[in-house]
Design an enzyme around this catalytic site. Structure first.
Site, PDB file in Angstrom:
ATOM      1  N   LYS A 111     -11.085 -14.001  10.934  1.00  0.00           N
ATOM      2  CA  LYS A 111     -11.057 -13.738   9.430  1.00  0.00           C
ATOM      3  C   LYS A 111     -12.365 -13.146   8.911  1.00  0.00           C
ATOM      4  O   LYS A 111     -12.596 -12.306   8.027  1.00  0.00           O
ATOM      5  CB  LYS A 111     -10.393 -14.728   8.309  1.00  0.00           C
ATOM      6  CG  LYS A 111     -11.039 -15.926   8.384  1.00  0.00           C
ATOM      7  CD  LYS A 111     -10.142 -17.209   8.617  1.00  0.00           C
ATOM      8  CE  LYS A 111     -10.639 -18.068   9.686  1.00  0.00           C
ATOM      9  NZ  LYS A 111      -9.707 -19.038  10.530  1.00  0.00           N
ATOM     10  N   GLY A 193      -9.307 -36.349  11.506  1.00  0.00           N
ATOM     11  CA  GLY A 193      -9.150 -35.104  12.084  1.00  0.00           C
ATOM     12  C   GLY A 193      -8.665 -33.813  11.338  1.00  0.00           C
ATOM     13  O   GLY A 193      -8.424 -32.740  11.764  1.00  0.00           O
ATOM     14  N   ASP A 207     -13.583 -19.869   3.766  1.00  0.00           N
ATOM     15  CA  ASP A 207     -12.153 -19.405   4.636  1.00  0.00           C
ATOM     16  C   ASP A 207     -11.389 -18.876   3.795  1.00  0.00           C
ATOM     17  O   ASP A 207     -10.891 -17.826   4.141  1.00  0.00           O
ATOM     18  CB  ASP A 207     -11.683 -20.878   5.156  1.00  0.00           C
ATOM     19  CG  ASP A 207     -10.540 -20.407   6.080  1.00  0.00           C
ATOM     20  OD1 ASP A 207     -10.713 -19.971   7.258  1.00  0.00           O
ATOM     21  OD2 ASP A 207      -9.275 -20.645   5.673  1.00  0.00           O
ATOM     22  N   LYS A 211      -9.801 -14.839   3.855  1.00  0.00           N
ATOM     23  CA  LYS A 211      -8.475 -14.499   3.813  1.00  0.00           C
ATOM     24  C   LYS A 211      -7.910 -13.534   2.618  1.00  0.00           C
ATOM     25  O   LYS A 211      -7.140 -12.720   2.888  1.00  0.00           O
ATOM     26  CB  LYS A 211      -7.641 -15.635   3.729  1.00  0.00           C
ATOM     27  CG  LYS A 211      -7.937 -16.476   5.298  1.00  0.00           C
ATOM     28  CD  LYS A 211      -7.182 -17.926   5.327  1.00  0.00           C
ATOM     29  CE  LYS A 211      -7.612 -18.492   6.712  1.00  0.00           C
ATOM     30  NZ  LYS A 211      -7.240 -19.927   6.659  1.00  0.00           N
TER      31      LYS A 211
HETATM   32  N1  HSE Z   1      -9.760 -24.160   8.540  1.00  0.00           N
HETATM   33  C1  HSE Z   1      -8.532 -23.242   8.267  1.00  0.00           C
HETATM   34  C2  HSE Z   1      -7.792 -24.062   7.536  1.00  0.00           C
HETATM   35  C3  HSE Z   1      -7.586 -22.761   9.465  1.00  0.00           C
HETATM   36  O1  HSE Z   1      -8.244 -25.367   7.218  1.00  0.00           O
HETATM   37  O2  HSE Z   1      -6.527 -23.991   7.077  1.00  0.00           O
HETATM   38  C4  HSE Z   1      -8.143 -21.536   9.890  1.00  0.00           C
HETATM   39  O3  HSE Z   1      -8.122 -20.489   9.234  1.00  0.00           O
END
Ligand code: HSE
Length: 439
Positions: A111, A193, A207, A211
């Site tokens: 992405k 985790g 992130d 997107k």
């Molecule tokens: N790190 C992203 C999340 C997943 O926590 O949704 C990968 O896009």
């Protein structure tokens, strides 16, 4: 170039770049489901090479397929498709451009790369007559990009809004459930985790912003890059914000919101933003808990659509990658191509300050005559119309909640700045944008 199998069908030979959580699932499913995938694609789809940084760390993979030289693998004569699951910008950008220039099709989940360089990658794909597919780049397993690119190609999309980051959704869901603060909830998420060792890209919204850029580009047929996306993460969301939300029957989510905005004169623009939002608990996105993703799409003819599912993880993301791989293989077999870039609308991107939003402002104020009038005057001075006011008294202090109608975000920010300076305001407890309610 395809070689010819004993059956006379072309074989589709795949180079896999990266063999971590997702790559190892792709390799496993490609092998275990070889017969089924061949039937669906119209030709055998074969793993022909796997590039990893340390081949000696992968005793589970066939030695003869392993290499640490991705640059050489992507242009190898026998490779038809490159599947990229490494992530990051360089050297991946150079590898994928080299692959496309050599006529290989590309399937990627990257992405960050697409949010910056999709125009360049699409141009290389066009020039070579190759495919560029990237369903796994947004919302993991959820079929979302293909519906935007293909199923809805005949509609006019007005809004895409959703939860596209599982880490932040897990943290906000946990804060909502326990009443705990951000820092301790992040620590707990890391321990279990659910958050990466370095959670910056998730919690600071990078992130989700990547997107959002991809979603806005597809939805509005306009090039939108990560730099065009207004980005705020969740690090400043407090237990007080969640408590204020809960009191009013709301919760807080980190949303990516991509909108087509039509001005009074009919001129269209797009806006793309990522920030924490208060939404009613009755809203369907409020019920999306833990690490799940969900995205609303609104379009003129289709109305409202909702896409929901697992946005991360090895097998779920591999599902999206394999779907792309089968599509690319089919295109190779029949000699066609998948969808190209569609950026013909080229709408301007509206800055956040001019984007219409609504605010929830929660204040502790002095409880005496004229206080509400002063606060209301600050909103009026910035042209912001108030939709609802609620007051609760406690001794000499009153807790005041103001929810606005839509107004330019800059006007709302200026109003809050002014209110914070009023003598009668003891504390600005919570400021949050609101979505999902009638304005
Ligand atoms: N790190 C992203 C999340 C997943 O926590 O949704 C990968 O896009």
């Amino acid at each position: 170039m395809s070689t010819v199998s004993p059956s006379g069908s072309p074989r589709i030979r795949v180079a896999l770049l990266g063999c971590g959580t997702v790559g190892s699932e792709v390799a496993r499913l490609l092998t275990e489901q070889a017969g089924e995938l061949a039937a669906r694609a119209g030709a055998p789809v074969e793993l022909a090479g796997i590039a990893v940084r340390r081949p000696d760390k992968h005793p589970e993979l066939p030695t003869e397929l392993l290499t640490d030289d991705a640059a050489a693998l992507v242009v190898r004569e026998d490779i038809d498709v490159v599947v990229e699951l490494v992530g990051g910008i360089e050297p991946v950008r150079s590898w994928l451009l080299a692959a496309l220039n050599a006529g290989k099709s590309v399937v990627t989940a990257n992405k960050a790369l697409l949010a910056e360089y999709s125009a360049e990658l699409f141009e290389a794909a066009d020039a070579a007559g190759a495919d560029l597919y990237f369903e796994a780049a947004v919302a993991g397993a959820i079929p979302l990009l293909r519906p935007l690119r293909e199923s809805m190609a005949g509609d006019r999309i007005t809004r895409v809004m959703g939860i596209v980051n599982g880490t932040t959704n897990y943290i906000l869901s946990a804060m909502d459930a326990t009443g705990a603060g951000y820092a301790e909830t992040l620590d707990e998420a890391s321990r279990l985790g659910y958050a990466e060792a370095d959670p910056t890209a998730d919690v600071d919204g990078y992130d989700a912003a990547s997107k959002a850029a991809i979603l806005a580009s597809l939805a509005f047929h306009t090039r939108v890059t990560a730099k065009d996306v207004h980005r705020e993460g969740i690090a400043d969301v407090t237990a007080s914000d969640l408590a204020a939300a809960r009191t009013l029957g709301r919760t807080v989510k980190l949303l990516a919101i991509c909108e087509r905005v039509t001005a009074d004169d009919g001129a269209e623009s797009v806006s793309a933003r990522v920030h924490p939002v208060m939404i009613p608990r009755s809203h369907q996105l409020a019920g999306v808990g833990g690490a799940f993703n969900a995205v609303y799409v609104e379009a003129d003819a289709a109305g409202e659509l909702m896409f929901y599912g697992q946005g991360a993880g090895g097998a779920p993301t591999a599902s999206a990658v394999l779907g792309d791989l089968v599509a690319v293989a089919r295109n190779r077999v029949v000699g066609g191509r998948g969808p190209r870039e569609s950026a013909h609308a080229a709408l301007p991107v509206r800055p956040m300050g001019q984007t219409p939003t609504r605010y929830h402002v929660s204040l502790d104020v002095a409880d005496r005559a004229g206080v509400l009038a002063q606060v209301a005057q600050a909103f009026a001075a910035h042209g912001v119309s108030i939709a609802a006011v609620r007051q609760r008294d406690a001794n000499d202090t009153a807790s005041l909640v103001v929810v606005t109608h839509l107004a330019p975000d800059a006007a709302l920010q200026s109003t809050v700045d002014e209110i914070a300076k009023l003598d009668v305001v003891h504390e600005v407890v919570s400021v949050m944008r609101v979505e999902g309610e009638d304005a």
